[in-house]
Design an enzyme around this catalytic site. Structure first.
Site, PDB file in Angstrom:
ATOM      1  N   ASP A   2       0.849  -1.173   0.000  1.00  0.00           N
ATOM      2  CA  ASP A   2       0.000   0.000   0.000  1.00  0.00           C
ATOM      3  C   ASP A   2       0.896   1.237   0.000  1.00  0.00           C
ATOM      4  OD1 ASP A   2      -2.462   1.378   0.152  1.00  0.00           O
ATOM      5  OD2 ASP A   2      -2.211   1.628   2.297  1.00  0.00           O
ATOM      6  N   ASP A   4      -0.270   5.002   1.102  1.00  0.00           N
ATOM      7  CA  ASP A   4      -0.515   5.850   2.270  1.00  0.00           C
ATOM      8  C   ASP A   4      -0.533   5.002   3.543  1.00  0.00           C
ATOM      9  OD1 ASP A   4      -0.962   8.533   1.081  1.00  0.00           O
ATOM     10  OD2 ASP A   4      -2.569   7.492   0.035  1.00  0.00           O
ATOM     11  N   ASP A 198      -1.168  -1.248   5.870  1.00  0.00           N
ATOM     12  CA  ASP A 198      -1.366  -0.680   7.200  1.00  0.00           C
ATOM     13  C   ASP A 198      -2.799  -0.844   7.702  1.00  0.00           C
ATOM     14  OD1 ASP A 198      -2.265   1.337   5.234  1.00  0.00           O
ATOM     15  OD2 ASP A 198      -2.612   2.569   7.011  1.00  0.00           O
TER      16      ASP A 198
END
Length: 259
Positions: A2, A4, A198
């Site tokens: 990922d 961000d 995250d």
């Protein structure tokens, strides 16, 4: 991986992310950066990442807009769509030969935009009512801003669904379709590919359902405690991608597995 929360956080580099990517390049390990955000094109995202100190080529960036375009090209080649979204989505659809129109389109395609227009949403509702198929780039209900949460694709999709009684097909994470299209983009196979994210509810479950091993990093949304709230687990949990520097050939060496 990922983007961000893993490589960058609110326009700032996650410490060590540049060293991690440099090591991947040196070892000639192919990678691709994923984002559910459909606003920007890969070229725009490359420029944004360069400002943070990360040099990632366009071909190593895969957005929900690209995944949506790939899906639609396979379902209905050279079709038509009414789009609620920005250049990342419209460019991806133009590139596959789609005509963007509000006159009897095959699809209504919903993505992020900085300013959701009541008029555009009303048009989308009426087209879905008339039989257009409803597609959304991702189910994320909110997005971040300096002032707090912003309504995102999932929230606006819920509005259209409530008005029409029709639910969209979501292409982006956690749909494993996005992960599989990303794997094809770099010629990889799930058996020897790792997903780093995250968020337990998008990145980790998406990787899991696509057959990948997964690493949750604690530099974004999910916390060590929140892992226990889910009925599935990542293969490993790390503080950040900086912990993978020096370990790209064996990412689970000394990793804190399945807390």
């Amino acid at each position: 991986m990922d983007m961000d929360g893993v490589l960058v956080h609110e326009e700032h580099l996650v410490p060590g992310a540049d060293l991690f990517l440099a090591e991947l390049r040196e070892a000639e390990i192919p990678f691709i950066v994923l984002t559910n955000n459909s606003i920007r094109t890969p070229r725009d995202l490359r420029a944004r990442l360069l400002r943070t100190g990360l040099d990632i080529p366009e071909e190593s960036i895969w957005t929900s807009a690209l995944a949506t375009a790939t899906f639609l090209a396979s379902q209905r080649p050279n079709g038509s769509a009414y789009v609620v979204g920005e250049s990342g989505l419209t460019t991806a659809l133009h590139d596959i030969g789609y005509v963007l129109t509000e006159n009897d389109p095959d699809y209504v395609v919903l993505g992020e935009t900085r300013t959701y227009s009541f008029e555009a949403i009303t048009t989308a509702i009426r087209l879905v009512e008339r039989g257009a198929r409803f597609i959304a780039t991702n189910p994320d209900p909110t997005g971040p801003s300096r002032e707090g949460s912003l309504p995102a694709t999932g929230s606006v999709a819920a509005l259209i669904s409530k008005a029409t009684g029709r639910d969209p097909y979501y292409v982006g994470k956690p749909n494993a379709l996005m992960m599989r299209s990303a794997l094809r983009a770099i010629g990889a196979h799930s058996a020897n590919t790792l997903m780093i994210g995250d968020r337990m509810d998008t990145d980790i479950v998406c990787g899991l359902e696509a057959g990948l091993q997964t690493i949750l990093v604690l530099t974004g949304i999910s916390t060590r405690d929140s892992v226990e709230l889910f009925p599935y687990r990542p293969t490993a949990v790390l503080k950040s991608v900086a912990d993978l520097v020096g370990r790209t050939s064996d990412p689970f060496d000394r990793a804190e597995t399945s807390v």
